[in-house]
Design a protein around this motif. Structure first.
Motif, PDB file in Angstrom:
ATOM      1  N   ALA C 297      31.237  -6.481  12.980  1.00 59.42           N
ATOM      2  CA  ALA C 297      32.378  -7.404  13.061  1.00 59.42           C
ATOM      3  C   ALA C 297      33.682  -6.675  12.775  1.00 59.42           C
ATOM      4  O   ALA C 297      34.704  -6.958  13.404  1.00 59.42           O
ATOM      5  CB  ALA C 297      32.181  -8.553  12.071  1.00 59.42           C
ATOM      6  N   LYS C 300      34.614  -4.508  15.782  1.00 61.37           N
ATOM      7  CA  LYS C 300      35.076  -5.379  16.857  1.00 61.37           C
ATOM      8  C   LYS C 300      36.501  -5.882  16.578  1.00 61.37           C
ATOM      9  O   LYS C 300      37.362  -5.860  17.468  1.00 61.37           O
ATOM     10  CB  LYS C 300      34.126  -6.571  16.996  1.00 61.37           C
ATOM     11  N   ARG C 311      42.296 -12.761  20.535  1.00 56.99           N
ATOM     12  CA  ARG C 311      41.220 -13.106  19.601  1.00 56.99           C
ATOM     13  C   ARG C 311      41.262 -12.285  18.315  1.00 56.99           C
ATOM     14  O   ARG C 311      40.445 -12.486  17.417  1.00 56.99           O
ATOM     15  CB  ARG C 311      39.865 -12.932  20.277  1.00 56.99           C
ATOM     16  N   MET C 315      39.125 -12.882  14.822  1.00 58.19           N
ATOM     17  CA  MET C 315      38.099 -11.928  14.413  1.00 58.19           C
ATOM     18  C   MET C 315      38.485 -11.175  13.148  1.00 58.19           C
ATOM     19  O   MET C 315      37.616 -10.723  12.400  1.00 58.19           O
ATOM     20  CB  MET C 315      37.787 -10.965  15.562  1.00 58.19           C
ATOM     21  N   VAL C 318      37.202 -13.492  10.633  1.00 56.02           N
ATOM     22  CA  VAL C 318      35.736 -13.401  10.619  1.00 56.02           C
ATOM     23  C   VAL C 318      35.301 -12.147   9.865  1.00 56.02           C
ATOM     24  O   VAL C 318      34.428 -12.184   8.985  1.00 56.02           O
ATOM     25  CB  VAL C 318      35.158 -13.384  12.058  1.00 56.02           C
ATOM     26  N   ALA C 321      36.048 -12.392   6.060  1.00 53.89           N
ATOM     27  CA  ALA C 321      35.150 -13.337   5.388  1.00 53.89           C
ATOM     28  C   ALA C 321      33.734 -12.779   5.324  1.00 53.89           C
ATOM     29  O   ALA C 321      33.066 -12.844   4.293  1.00 53.89           O
ATOM     30  CB  ALA C 321      35.162 -14.681   6.118  1.00 53.89           C
ATOM     31  N   HIS C 369      39.291 -17.302   4.336  1.00 50.87           N
ATOM     32  CA  HIS C 369      39.139 -16.880   5.728  1.00 50.87           C
ATOM     33  C   HIS C 369      38.134 -17.726   6.499  1.00 50.87           C
ATOM     34  O   HIS C 369      38.298 -17.934   7.700  1.00 50.87           O
ATOM     35  CB  HIS C 369      38.834 -15.386   5.795  1.00 50.87           C
ATOM     36  N   VAL C 373      38.952 -19.603   9.973  1.00 54.88           N
ATOM     37  CA  VAL C 373      38.092 -19.563  11.163  1.00 54.88           C
ATOM     38  C   VAL C 373      37.908 -20.980  11.700  1.00 54.88           C
ATOM     39  O   VAL C 373      37.997 -21.218  12.909  1.00 54.88           O
ATOM     40  CB  VAL C 373      36.737 -18.901  10.835  1.00 54.88           C
TER      41      VAL C 373
ATOM     42  N   ALA D 294      32.175 -23.843   8.874  1.00 56.46           N
ATOM     43  CA  ALA D 294      33.092 -22.700   8.861  1.00 56.46           C
ATOM     44  C   ALA D 294      32.335 -21.440   8.441  1.00 56.46           C
ATOM     45  O   ALA D 294      32.464 -20.388   9.061  1.00 56.46           O
ATOM     46  CB  ALA D 294      34.258 -22.967   7.918  1.00 56.46           C
ATOM     47  N   ASP D 297      30.144 -20.357  11.203  1.00 55.04           N
ATOM     48  CA  ASP D 297      30.893 -19.696  12.278  1.00 55.04           C
ATOM     49  C   ASP D 297      31.175 -18.235  11.949  1.00 55.04           C
ATOM     50  O   ASP D 297      31.107 -17.371  12.820  1.00 55.04           O
ATOM     51  CB  ASP D 297      32.216 -20.428  12.523  1.00 55.04           C
ATOM     52  N   VAL D 298      31.509 -17.992  10.696  1.00 53.59           N
ATOM     53  CA  VAL D 298      31.744 -16.605  10.285  1.00 53.59           C
ATOM     54  C   VAL D 298      30.501 -15.772  10.573  1.00 53.59           C
ATOM     55  O   VAL D 298      30.567 -14.711  11.196  1.00 53.59           O
ATOM     56  CB  VAL D 298      32.114 -16.534   8.788  1.00 53.59           C
ATOM     57  N   LEU D 301      29.772 -15.616  14.509  1.00 54.83           N
ATOM     58  CA  LEU D 301      30.698 -14.764  15.262  1.00 54.83           C
ATOM     59  C   LEU D 301      30.486 -13.296  14.897  1.00 54.83           C
ATOM     60  O   LEU D 301      30.572 -12.420  15.757  1.00 54.83           O
ATOM     61  CB  LEU D 301      32.142 -15.192  15.009  1.00 54.83           C
ATOM     62  N   ALA D 302      30.184 -13.043  13.650  1.00 50.94           N
ATOM     63  CA  ALA D 302      29.906 -11.659  13.249  1.00 50.94           C
ATOM     64  C   ALA D 302      28.613 -11.179  13.912  1.00 50.94           C
ATOM     65  O   ALA D 302      28.521 -10.051  14.401  1.00 50.94           O
ATOM     66  CB  ALA D 302      29.804 -11.553  11.727  1.00 50.94           C
ATOM     67  N   TYR D 303      27.613 -12.058  13.966  1.00 54.60           N
ATOM     68  CA  TYR D 303      26.351 -11.672  14.605  1.00 54.60           C
ATOM     69  C   TYR D 303      26.557 -11.395  16.097  1.00 54.60           C
ATOM     70  O   TYR D 303      25.921 -10.500  16.664  1.00 54.60           O
ATOM     71  CB  TYR D 303      25.294 -12.759  14.413  1.00 54.60           C
ATOM     72  N   CYS D 305      29.099 -10.031  17.382  1.00 56.61           N
ATOM     73  CA  CYS D 305      29.599  -8.653  17.453  1.00 56.61           C
ATOM     74  C   CYS D 305      28.439  -7.667  17.340  1.00 56.61           C
ATOM     75  O   CYS D 305      28.372  -6.674  18.062  1.00 56.61           O
ATOM     76  CB  CYS D 305      30.581  -8.369  16.314  1.00 56.61           C
ATOM     77  N   MET D 306      27.535  -7.971  16.415  1.00 54.39           N
ATOM     78  CA  MET D 306      26.374  -7.097  16.236  1.00 54.39           C
ATOM     79  C   MET D 306      25.544  -7.070  17.510  1.00 54.39           C
ATOM     80  O   MET D 306      25.038  -6.017  17.902  1.00 54.39           O
ATOM     81  CB  MET D 306      25.544  -7.604  15.051  1.00 54.39           C
ATOM     82  N   GLU D 308      26.607  -7.454  20.538  1.00 54.48           N
ATOM     83  CA  GLU D 308      27.316  -6.622  21.503  1.00 54.48           C
ATOM     84  C   GLU D 308      27.110  -5.143  21.171  1.00 54.48           C
ATOM     85  O   GLU D 308      26.805  -4.331  22.052  1.00 54.48           O
ATOM     86  CB  GLU D 308      28.804  -6.989  21.422  1.00 54.48           C
TER      87      GLU D 308
END
Lengths: 397, 379, 379, 397
Positions: C297, C300, C311, C315, C318, C321, C369, C373, D294, D297-298, D301-303, D305-306, D308
């Motif tokens: 993360a 990215k 974005r 991010m 993200v 957090a 954070h 989000v 929330a 989602d953190v 969304l982080a996963y 990225c992983m 990708e």
């Protein structure tokens, strides 16, 4: 012995009057630091006259150890009476007149396993605050696996020669005597340990304080270098509690006792305060943090119920013997979480390490100190092992 | 009051455990009615048997023909219902509706209570409007009409609504949707014209309705308590229902946990009983600890309710939130530790998961109640 | 753009790893300065060495004498800083302040950047007011005064504020406290009269200040960017700082994890290496998985920042957090798995816990954070 | 083979034109139920002409298995070309022309371990949709511990006689052939398993569908009662893949392959939608639930990225060989949590089991179905074991 309600009520009134007469106003203030605690012992000094007066009044009344028999320095109170005394002391915020590992740890072991002569001598000394004890259990290589301890006492006929090292000995640098687990038979892991008592002033004993991540601590490393321990301190007073090589039974008994104490049942009420206090100070709570606090409050208030239930059950012998392990596990994990949230609630102010505004970094130091809760007195992992084995009866646990 | 059961309560627990374990067992009740697509979702025979045991009137005053017991006792019965996943109208009828009806007039009580006590009647409560429990906001309206009222609106998640002989309906008689005051509770008989049920089967095989009220004409007699003064009765009913649902939830958690711990002692993989694997042991031990804590919270909340403590409201939400969280953990761990067979309809563990979900949602989920705890704690 | 390092980045990572592992090591820097009660909390010698490596100007355009690299590269350096707990002004000076200064006039850049690039200057940023990061609300005011401004107010958590040659201060030049617009950034030199630092040592031995501005007179030259137009620069600076702090946090997490996994392979209890106990294995494996995810993360977010993606803001939150959550887990598991010695000042694992806590709080914690989000995702 | 950008661009244009000409509009609609999926096989029927036309066009072009060599029925596309085809199909939402365990599982095993003659025969049959395969791995007593499987093939010279039971055989009731792990040597646990291929129409094979907690499923129990399996299906076509007794190597290879597939990298974008959708429908979110969403989602969304990063690394061979286990673990646990939150967000409406408004209880059934994510294809516990052992290199794991 049982009481009618009337007897107890009368006892309550007498107690109230006695406390009124004997507990000085200064001794009704909250304890602020270690100075305010009286530990007794050979080198004890009183912080002030009030502390001295209060201790002596209690000592003379047997109220340093109210539930111990009178012949050992206690007041011989029954459990209901002892509860009344606790309640009445709590009502006026009376401080404890004497703190001591002798009272909390060695005393119960002696009451259970000691000879009559040992009780006569040691319990009275403890009750009268004449001796300060420390506990020698853990070693650098033996933490959770306590029974693997290596400190060795070589049998020399009328004495042992003890060599080895202990760690986490609280106040070892201030204690008069130590109760100490010593290996006396290398062939038998469990039946080769002796629960030994000896003088910390003996030649070959040295101590070194341990600095924690939270700052100074009462913990020490303690070293034994050819320490000579006589096998007897007089007629009927062997140097060990219980039999030689059977000290593990005593240690196990005390560990259970300790977990019961640590597991204590407080927390719920105190806790629910974080959120409200934060709202008062910040005005507007971060909504996600508020949600975390709310979920914590649910767990903390529920745990407080469990604490109440546990104490109720202990009183009437209904608690599962391994339940203290569960209480310790859940209570310490909760307490760590509480302090994590207090740090989050405090924000950058809570990060301060030695500023006056934070009373020397109290929030941060307390937070760090709680990390030991789930290590000392048996790690959370050991607690879970015990629950799995003794309560759930899972195989091979 | 100590937080363990006294002798009478312990005896009741034994009785309830035996009765539900036999008569209310999963194969005999839940699967039986489910596999027959029963429109009620429960068996009237068992309800009648529960009446014979005295359970149906457990919370009702002896003057009304009930047992005059408290919420601790009702919780004892509910915990056994939960452990056996026994479908029955006990929670809605004997806890929720009964709580409201005890505030009703002699006439109302006389009309409805004997049927309940005899196990002949079933009651439902109509509170929620929308998918989430939010009783602070009530839009269903009852307008004065002659000597009575005209009820209009729509209620959701009315558990056993279509089977009920009478529905306790929370409606607004004055004020706007989010006002605390201006609520009135009505006892609406099933044959009231203009009431329409859309019945749906839920994940746990229980039945609920979306119920619409299209100008339903009600007598003044149908009012429970005072006009515009229903919030107090509603709150008391919600507290009773939440603690009751929490007690049932503890039973679900225990049932799932016991089943799982048993399985850990039987199933072998990699040449060992899976209960020998330390990672599973620790998870099971953690679960045990959580279930014990949840259980203590439920008993405490019930005691506070029985002693009419001011803290009962807070602790009811604590209990409901804690149980929802813990029972959720118990069923998730249960299915995961059972592995593949835990996913099959043939095994019971999945039924615990389904029931937990429906119960968690009933009268407010863990998030709703955690939020309430924060509010009641002043933040 | 693939999410692994390209060859140049991999080479930079090797260089940074070697440099920080040697020159920035815990014994050589953190403990050294801490045990001497250093008023700066870091060593100027190392800062000079970092300048020689080019790190100090890593984000600055080549035209200004920097390396012209991006946030991925700055993150590579920060991850190594995190792994070694190296105290330095890199994050505040070379990432945060540098991000703002690149938007400054030629004069401003000419005045401050050469010192930064040479490792002679240290900068701080003054944003927070109060204990929690809430940059949406800025009450410190700068009022027009002659050709310049008069700055009044108070800033908290100004990391290295007392050591800084210049502070980037976010102040309000118009509007009310919570307005989005009306913010101006100022470059305030350390000798500005009326600025007063109350320096405090933090739990991780770093130094921060509560800084008050009591009618500090500033030239118009001190304005970074446009008057009243500082929000955009502030936001860009915050994004850069958050991603940078997240990169450092990943380093802290990895450092704590590596140390702990090593310990699991050395420490014996009950006749076994403790790393053989399945419960600890599963926890370590879970931690590994979380650290990997957090790391992805961060890379990215840095890439999105470098490509000026819309974005990037989401991010960045993200990443901040996720890292806060994961690094918190890493240090807690680290201390617990080390057992008693993990609690001693003598072992390094506790230092990771302390640093994690301060870093978590810097520029917004996991809760702040996560909330962002949700907002950015439209709920 | 490498391409210039120009070559690829040209290929993209050709592909786009070909798809335009050959993919009927009906085949550009989302798949609604199992009927919409074409699985091929002896008894295959087409739902409609469009499905048939699309399948046949792809088959003739080699696009049922675009990356397989042309001689085995594929189109022989290079990885960049295959990616272009995927992208162009995704652009127009083209359905997959043929779904098949032959393509996903057996094909890769044959490509790696098969004889030339096996490839010629079976891969072509698979590519042309002439045969439908199922997979016989798990047994009632062998879940996580797959290698303990008991289904036994007795050696009868020119054939085996297979007895035993498989479970979780997807579409066993619809498959033509099975690839099946059969114990052929009881003395050696790992080197006593054969990866066997045989006809599901053989005498002694029977199947029984499994009802899941989420409802109907493609899963079956499959029983073998004295099933006779010839050792050869012709010159160079043994009945097993790889050597006899060495089927575990094939199975392990396929398990890794499967985990890579399951671990997929989607989720982040989809997820962030729960909160917003709920706000749209409810107007006002419960604040604690919002906080949970929330925090989810953190993580989601982080996963993403992983995911990708993982795919990027797989492409260039930089991923740790055990990394798919970590992806599967984290991804499936996350997906279960996603569905828990969707149930909470949906409230009582989401509880409905067969109402029209809920499309037959879709939310609830999907939620229940996700509980298998962390069981099938290797449990989360097994994944954690593998991470501990192969990535962290912890002792004795």
């Amino acid at each position: 012995m049982s009481h009618s309600d009337g007897d107890l009520e009368q006892f309550r009134e007498q107690t109230r009057a006695w406390l009124e007469a004997n507990c000085p106003p200064e001794m009704r203030e909250p304890v602020r630091d270690d100075d305010d605690v009286f530990w007794g012992g050979r080198n004890a000094t009183f912080k002030n006259d009030a502390q001295k007066a209060w201790f002596e009044a209690c000592r003379d009344k047997g109220y340093t150890v109210p539930a111990w028999p009178k012949e050992y320095g206690g007041a011989g109170l029954t459990p209901p009476q002892a509860k009344v005394l606790r309640e009445e002391m709590a009502r006026i915020n009376a401080r404890s007149p004497l703190s001591s590992f002798g009272i909390w740890m060695l005393g119960p072991a002696l009451l259970q396993f000691g000879t009559e002569e040992q009780k006569q001598r040691f319990l009275n000394e403890i009750a009268r605050g004449e001796i300060r004890w420390c506990q020698g259990y853990s070693e650098p290589g033996s933490g959770s696996d306590l029974v693997s301890l290596q400190t060795f006492g070589e049998d020399k006929g009328d004495h042992w020669v003890v060599n080895g090292q202990k760690i986490w000995t609280s106040y070892a640098d201030k204690a008069d005597w130590i109760f100490c687990l010593v290996r006396t038979d290398k062939a038998d892991k469990y039946r080769g340990i002796t629960f030994m008592l000896f003088d910390m002033a003996s030649q070959g004993v040295s101590t070194k304080p341990i600095l924690l991540i939270s700052g100074n601590s009462p913990f020490c490393e303690t070293f034994f270098d050819d320490v000579s321990v006589p096998k007897s301190y007089g007629e009927g007073i062997p140097a060990q509690v219980g039999e030689v090589n059977r000290g593990w039974d005593v240690a196990k008994y005390l560990l259970g006792h300790e977990r019961e104490m640590i597991s204590g049942a407080d927390g719920g009420e105190r806790t629910a305060a974080i959120g409200a206090a934060m709202k008062r100070s910040v005005g507007e709570l971060d909504p996600v943090l508020r949600a975390e606090l709310a979920q914590f409050d649910v767990d903390a208030l529920a745990y407080a119920c469990m604490g109440e239930k546990f104490l109720d059950e202990v009183k009437v012998g209904k608690a599962h013997p391994a339940q203290p392990n569960m209480m310790k596990y859940a209570g310490t994990e909760l307490n760590k979480r509480r302090h994590e949230l207090m740090m989050a609630a405090g924000g950058s102010r809570a990060l301060e390490w030695d500023s006056e505004e934070t009373d020397g970094g109290k929030t941060a130091r307390n937070w760090l100190r709680t990390k030991a809760n789930s290590i000392e007195g048996g790690t959370s992992e050991v607690m879970l092992n015990v629950i799995a084995k003794r309560i759930l009866e899972l195989p091979g646990a | 009051m100590p937080l363990y059961y006294d002798d009478d309560q312990a005896m009741l627990a034994d009785t309830a455990s035996q009765f539900m374990g036999e008569e209310g067992a999963i194969g005999k009740q839940l699967r039986h009615w489910r596999d027959r697509n029963c429109k009620d979702g429960f068996g009237h025979g068992l309800w009648k048997q529960m009446a014979e045991m005295g359970f149906t009137g457990i919370l009702l005053p002896e003057a009304d023909g009930g047992l005059g017991m408290g919420h601790v006792e009702a919780g004892i019965v509910l915990e056994e219902i939960g452990r056996n996943l026994t479908p029955s109208p006990f929670l809605t009828s004997s806890v929720l509706a009964a709580s409201a009806l005890t505030e009703g007039s002699d006439d109302l009580r006389g009309r409805w209570l004997p049927g309940l006590i005899a196990g002949d009647s079933v009651f439902a409560v109509a509170i929620d409007e929308g998918g989430k429990h939010r009783p602070e906001r009530i839009a269903t309206r009852a307008e004065k009409s002659g000597n009575g009222f005209r009820l209009s609106g729509r209620k959701d998640f009315v558990v056993q609504g279509a089977s009920a002989d009478m529905l306790v309906v929370a409606a607004r008689t004055s004020g706007s949707d989010s006002d605390a005051d201006g609520i009135t509770l009505f006892a609406v008989p099933k044959d009231a014209s203009g009431m329409n049920h859309e019945a749906v089967r839920l994940v746990d095989s229980s039945m609920a309705t979306h119920t619409s009220f299209d100008g339903v004409e009600l007598d003044g007699d149908a009012v429970i308590g005072e006009v515009d003064g229903g919030r107090t009765i509603l709150n008391a009913m919600l507290m009773a229902g939440r603690v009751g649902a929490a007690a049932e939830g503890v039973g679900v958690a225990r049932g799932a946990m016991d089943m799982t711990v048993d399985y850990l002692k039987q199933r072998k993989q990699f040449g060992k009983l899976i209960g020998e694997f330390q990672a599973l042991q620790h998870r099971a031990a953690h679960l045990y600890s959580e279930v014990e804590i949840a259980r203590a919270a439920v008993v405490k909340a019930a005691q506070l309710l029985d002693s009419e403590s001011e803290r009962a409201d807070l602790m009811a939400s604590v209990a409901k939130a804690k149980v929802a969280k813990v029972a959720g953990l118990a069923v998730r761990e249960g299915v995961q530790m059972h592995g593949g067979i835990g996913m099959t309809d043939e095994y019971d563990i999945g039924l615990f998961m389904k029931r937990e979900r429906a119960l968690q949602e009933f009268l407010g989920d863990q998030y709703y109640h955690a939020g309430r705890v924060a509010e009641l704690n002043g933040y």
